[in-house]
Design a protein around this motif. Structure first.
Motif, PDB file in Angstrom:
ATOM      1  N   PRO A  63       0.914  -1.313   0.016  1.00 35.88           N
ATOM      2  CA  PRO A  63       0.138   0.263   0.110  1.00 35.88           C
ATOM      3  C   PRO A  63       0.890   1.199   0.209  1.00 35.88           C
ATOM      4  O   PRO A  63       0.470   2.287  -0.493  1.00 35.88           O
ATOM      5  N   ALA A  64       2.075   1.197   0.919  1.00 40.70           N
ATOM      6  CA  ALA A  64       2.827   2.331   0.626  1.00 40.70           C
ATOM      7  C   ALA A  64       3.586   2.696  -0.932  1.00 40.70           C
ATOM      8  O   ALA A  64       3.460   3.569  -1.272  1.00 40.70           O
ATOM      9  N   LEU A  65       3.499   1.656  -1.375  1.00 40.34           N
ATOM     10  CA  LEU A  65       4.085   1.863  -2.990  1.00 40.34           C
ATOM     11  C   LEU A  65       2.963   2.456  -3.677  1.00 40.34           C
ATOM     12  O   LEU A  65       3.042   3.285  -4.650  1.00 40.34           O
ATOM     13  N   LEU A  66       1.709   2.059  -3.692  1.00 46.50           N
ATOM     14  CA  LEU A  66       0.708   2.496  -4.368  1.00 46.50           C
ATOM     15  C   LEU A  66       0.503   4.037  -3.960  1.00 46.50           C
ATOM     16  O   LEU A  66       0.128   4.840  -4.836  1.00 46.50           O
ATOM     17  N   VAL A  67       0.546   4.242  -2.665  1.00 52.19           N
ATOM     18  CA  VAL A  67       0.436   5.797  -2.184  1.00 52.19           C
ATOM     19  C   VAL A  67       1.574   6.629  -3.021  1.00 52.19           C
ATOM     20  O   VAL A  67       1.300   7.750  -3.341  1.00 52.19           O
ATOM     21  N   ALA A  68       2.871   5.977  -2.898  1.00 52.04           N
ATOM     22  CA  ALA A  68       3.886   6.765  -3.620  1.00 52.04           C
ATOM     23  C   ALA A  68       3.821   6.995  -4.922  1.00 52.04           C
ATOM     24  O   ALA A  68       3.763   8.166  -5.442  1.00 52.04           O
ATOM     25  N   LEU A  69       3.083   6.157  -5.886  1.00 55.88           N
ATOM     26  CA  LEU A  69       2.865   6.210  -7.134  1.00 55.88           C
ATOM     27  C   LEU A  69       1.637   7.270  -7.090  1.00 55.88           C
ATOM     28  O   LEU A  69       1.859   7.916  -8.241  1.00 55.88           O
ATOM     29  N   ALA A  70       0.593   7.302  -6.524  1.00 55.64           N
ATOM     30  CA  ALA A  70      -0.561   8.121  -6.778  1.00 55.64           C
ATOM     31  C   ALA A  70      -0.192   9.603  -6.303  1.00 55.64           C
ATOM     32  O   ALA A  70      -0.120  10.466  -6.891  1.00 55.64           O
ATOM     33  N   LEU A  71       0.902   9.733  -5.183  1.00 58.48           N
ATOM     34  CA  LEU A  71       1.345  10.972  -4.930  1.00 58.48           C
ATOM     35  C   LEU A  71       2.034  11.507  -5.938  1.00 58.48           C
ATOM     36  O   LEU A  71       2.141  12.572  -6.134  1.00 58.48           O
ATOM     37  N   GLY A  72       3.062  10.613  -6.574  1.00 62.05           N
ATOM     38  CA  GLY A  72       4.089  11.174  -7.590  1.00 62.05           C
ATOM     39  C   GLY A  72       3.182  11.589  -8.734  1.00 62.05           C
ATOM     40  O   GLY A  72       3.631  12.708  -9.244  1.00 62.05           O
ATOM     41  N   ALA A  73       2.257  11.008  -9.258  1.00 62.34           N
ATOM     42  CA  ALA A  73       1.356  11.577 -10.186  1.00 62.34           C
ATOM     43  C   ALA A  73       0.770  13.023  -9.980  1.00 62.34           C
ATOM     44  O   ALA A  73       0.741  13.793 -10.721  1.00 62.34           O
ATOM     45  N   VAL A  74       0.316  13.101  -8.791  1.00 61.18           N
ATOM     46  CA  VAL A  74      -0.259  14.402  -8.162  1.00 61.18           C
ATOM     47  C   VAL A  74       0.729  15.458  -8.366  1.00 61.18           C
ATOM     48  O   VAL A  74       0.738  16.658  -8.862  1.00 61.18           O
ATOM     49  N   MET A  75       2.113  15.202  -7.943  1.00 61.53           N
ATOM     50  CA  MET A  75       3.191  15.964  -7.916  1.00 61.53           C
ATOM     51  C   MET A  75       3.531  16.278  -9.303  1.00 61.53           C
ATOM     52  O   MET A  75       3.882  17.474  -9.555  1.00 61.53           O
TER      53      MET A  75
END
Length: 341
Positions: free
Chosen positions: A250-262
């Protein structure tokens, strides 16, 4: 009654397993050295030819008894089988698994020697096609399912959980059996409660059980989403008191989602700061694929299997991660929700 006698009840939950149940049952029938045994096949509401296949097995082998669980959940099937079992040791068998020769005798002797209430060996995944072989590698490697000893192997000793399980029936009944509100992760939860009562859960490396993995992208994604969903449910119920490795997907998925937002925010903002934000957001999309590629290249497998690992590993990680996040945030409704079949 001889106290050293080995008397075993094999319990197998069965649902839509027409292609696997015969091999699993044959591996039980091949177990020798037992003084007494029975085989309890607990049938869910299958939609394939499973019931017909099992009926043929029961007709040919009188030690097989067929029980019913129309509600399907594995936790309920196990409780039905354990409650109906006649012998003091219960051996859980998965319809996708094949017990090696001498499994039951070795397990019971090790259970007694360790003074354990539950014992298991290694879940040794083996594939028959290149795709299944890639999935099997993921199961057997820390790069796929993490570092649990029952996946990767290790020394004999106490463990946090056990694959399948060889149970002291009385100890399981004393804690109320499996939690029937769980459709996945029920084995980990059972072992957690057994240990909370002072029981020992033991890993025995001499037990190496062949497991047949899922054979398609869709089946694998569905299985791992379900596993993640119910692990998230357990995390939510226990307030996060679980091994840290469960938080990695789940941390990986959050990192990818946050990266897309950034990346999006940086592109909109522009300028030096915006570009820096966008660049930082790109990092998860560079690091994770690079890790997957590096892991696949290092795998000691055939080239065709290695190529499939490039898709299998993300399917495992992202499906599990998404399911886990949903499980943490949204309570699962009903024991059959997200069963992964």
């Amino acid at each position: 009654m001889n106290a050293d006698a080995i008397r075993v009840s094999f319990v197998m939950p069965v649902l839509n397993e027409e292609n696997y149940v015969v091999a699993a049952v044959q591996s039980i029938l091949a177990q020798d050295g037992l003084d007494e045994r029975e085989i309890l096949l607990v049938l869910g509401a299958s939609t394939d030819r499973t019931d017909e296949v099992v009926a043929g097995l029961a007709e040919a082998h009188p030690e097989i008894r067929v029980l019913r669980n129309p509600r399907n959940a594995i936790s309920q099937s196990m409780n039905i089988g354990i409650a109906d079992a006649r012998f003091p040791v219960v051996v859980r068998v998965d319809a996708h698994s094949m017990l090696p020769a001498g499994y039951a005798v070795t397990a019971v002797r090790s259970l007694r020697a360790a003074g354990a209430v539950n014992l298991g060996g290694r879940m040794h995944a083996e594939g028959r096609t290149p795709y299944e072989a890639a999935v099997a590698w993921g199961y057997n490697s820390p790069g796929g399912l993490g570092g649990a000893v029952y996946h990767t192997g290790g020394e004999a000793g106490p463990a946090e959980s056990a694959y399948l399980g060889v149970f002291d029936r009385a100890a399981v009944l004393a804690i109320g059996g499996f939690d029937e509100t769980l459709s996945r992760g029920e084995d980990w939860d059972l072992n957690r409660r057994l240990m909370a009562r002072g029981g020992v859960v033991w890993f025995e490396p001499a037990l190496d059980v062949v497991y047949r993995p899922r054979s398609s992208v869709r089946a694998l994604a569905k299985q791992f989403h379900a596993s993640g969903r119910w692990r998230g449910e357990i995390i939510r119920r226990l307030g996060g008191r679980v091994p840290l490795r469960y938080f990695v997907p789940p941390a990986l998925l959050v990192a990818l989602a946050l990266g897309a937002v950034m990346v999006l925010a940086g592109a909109i903002a522009g300028g030096v700061v915006g570009n820096a934000v966008a660049l930082a957001g790109v990092l998860p999309f560079l690091v994770y694929p690079a890790w997957v590629l590096f892991t696949a290249l290092r795998a000691d497998v055939a080239p065709g299997v290695r190529l499939r690992l490039l898709g299998v590993l993300p399917t495992m990680h992202l499906s599990w991660g998404a399911g886990c996040l949903f499980g943490i945030l949204i309570p699962s409704r009903g024991h059959n929700a997200f069963a992964g079949r």
